[in-house]
Every structure is written in structure tokens, then in C-alpha cells.
Motif scaffolding. Sequence first.
Motif, short mmCIF file in Angstrom:
data_model
loop_
_atom_site.label_atom_id
_atom_site.label_comp_id
_atom_site.label_asym_id
_atom_site.label_seq_id
_atom_site.Cartn_x
_atom_site.Cartn_y
_atom_site.Cartn_z
N MET A 1 0.79 -1.29 -0.02
CA MET A 1 0.02 -0.04 0.08
C MET A 1 0.84 1.17 0.10
O MET A 1 0.68 2.01 -0.90
N ILE A 2 1.78 1.33 1.05
CA ILE A 2 2.43 2.37 1.13
C ILE A 2 4.14 2.01 1.19
O ILE A 2 4.43 1.21 2.04
N SER A 3 5.01 2.40 0.32
CA SER A 3 6.35 1.90 0.11
C SER A 3 7.09 2.95 0.09
O SER A 3 7.13 3.64 -0.92
N ILE A 4 8.03 3.12 1.03
CA ILE A 4 8.95 4.56 1.02
C ILE A 4 10.50 3.43 1.08
O ILE A 4 10.59 2.83 1.89
N GLN A 5 11.17 3.85 0.21
CA GLN A 5 12.51 3.33 -0.14
C GLN A 5 13.72 4.30 -0.22
O GLN A 5 13.71 5.16 -1.09
N ASN A 6 14.62 4.20 0.78
CA ASN A 6 15.89 5.03 0.76
C ASN A 6 15.60 6.45 0.58
O ASN A 6 16.15 7.28 -0.14
N LEU A 7 14.64 6.91 1.21
CA LEU A 7 14.09 8.29 1.23
C LEU A 7 15.06 9.46 1.91
O LEU A 7 15.43 9.01 3.13
N SER A 8 15.39 10.22 1.07
CA SER A 8 16.25 11.36 1.52
C SER A 8 15.32 12.81 1.34
O SER A 8 14.91 13.05 0.17
N PHE A 9 15.73 13.73 2.41
CA PHE A 9 14.90 15.13 2.22
C PHE A 9 15.56 15.73 3.27
O PHE A 9 15.96 15.62 4.36
#
Length: 277
Positions: A1-9
Motif C-alpha cells: 500500500m505505502i512503500s518508501i525506499q531510501n527516502l532522503s529529504f
Amino acid sequence: MISIQNLSFSYRKNKPLFEHLNLQLEAGHIYGLLGKNGAGKSSLLKHMAGLLFPQGGSCKVQGFDTFRRQPAFLQNIFMVPEEFYLPPVHIKNYLSTYAPFYPNFDRKAFGSYMEEFHIPQDQRLTEMSYGQKKKVLISFALATNTKTLIMDEPTNGLDIPSKSQFRKVIAAAVSDEKCIVISTHQVRDLDNLIDSIVIIDNHRIIFRQNVEAVTEKLCFKTVSSIDDAGNVIFSDSSLRGHTVITENGGLEHSRIDMELLFNAVLEKSERITQIFN
């Protein structure tokens, strides 16, 4: 449903908010997103809603890259922000303007939620208090019947009876096809509501467990003396005694204390990690 991978911000150079953050959330659950002030809870929710764009990695909801904000994605996600604006119109005009953006909007359900919150539908939004407006927005959010529902501090501005009503309507709204993510500082408002806990700290997810797994491995209780509690992982003292978390070696059943768990994860992160690994 929600997939966050290696998120940088980051909002500013050389001061990252997220560094290679990974998170997977599934349908059929109510997730509680917890963290200290400035940990990035609201920013993470905004990435899920497509209101902020990843500077590295990806954020996908229902298979869509959220930053693209495609109509098929937007019609199946709704976010209740901590700070919001409602136009100075009658409720029926608000519905006629905004409900068409959501193909599965249920007007009958909206009316039921409004009745549960004791909000009459024959008035203008400008005639309402902040708490009443919040309940209108929550009712609208639930009536959209989106597969993804995101809420940032939804109980802020609600009185004690309204918080109970909130828990009731959210619990009734969950389904196997819906993913609900709620961020809050008022963790006691969610003790009997969420079934999975996500804690963010130091630019990353440091804890992600369902409530059943937590109560299988940890025991929450109040004792008069810490010495009598056994293998104490974390404790907090009050006039009632000592509220403690211990390892649940004897498969003892206890009710989770969300606030105590949150503080334990932050202060005893290494030991908590060892227990769940």
C-alpha cells in the motif's frame, strides 16, 4: 500500500531530515506514527500525500509515485493536516464543491459521522468553533472512502467526549482495503485504536511493530517497588507507584502503554531492538 525506499529529504543543505529512510505499510491496519518535535512526522505524511517531493529514493502509495500527483492517486488518498483552512461556505456547498473529486464519497456516511459528532449540517463553517470544524473535516475525510487516509494530530482541538467519538468512528472505518496512518503527540488518545506502531527518530524509522508483537515480548504494569518488578527495561514513577516495562518471559497478558513504550524506545533503543530481533 505505502512503500518508501531510501527516502532522503532536507529543508536546508547539510541538515538532512531523512537519510535513506525505509518504511512499508499495508492495508487493513491503523498505524500510529510517533516521534519527538522536529523528528519529521508531518514531513513524512506530506511525502505520502504528494505534498513534498523526495530528494533521493522513492515514495509510492498504491503503486503511484506520490510526487507526480496523478488524478488516479489523488482521488484515492485524503490527508487531514494539523493546520487547515475551510472556506466560509455552508456545509452543503462545501460538499457539492469538494465531494465530486472523490468517486467513492458517501453522503449518507458523512451524515452519520456528523450525527456521531453532534454537528448539525444546516450551518456555515464560519459559525463553528475550531473543534467543530475539525470534526467536519474528519467526517468528510472518512466519507471519501479513500484507500489511504492520513491524519496529522487529528485529536488536537477535540474535547474529551469528542476524542472518544473520534476513536469510535475511526475503528468503524477500518477495512482490509484501507490503510490509515495517524500522527500524534497525544499518544494516550490512540492506546485503544492503533494496531501498529511506527517511531521515527534521528532521520530514520527506529521502531516498527504491531501491538500484538509488542504485548507478546513486553509486559506493562504498575508496581509499588521496582525491586519487585523483575527484569525492568524502563520505568516511570508517579503517585500511584512505578509504571514499568519488563520482558514478557512468562507470556503474561498486559495492556500496552503507548506513552511509556515511546519513551522506552527513545531511551533504551539498543535493548528494545535486541528484544525484537
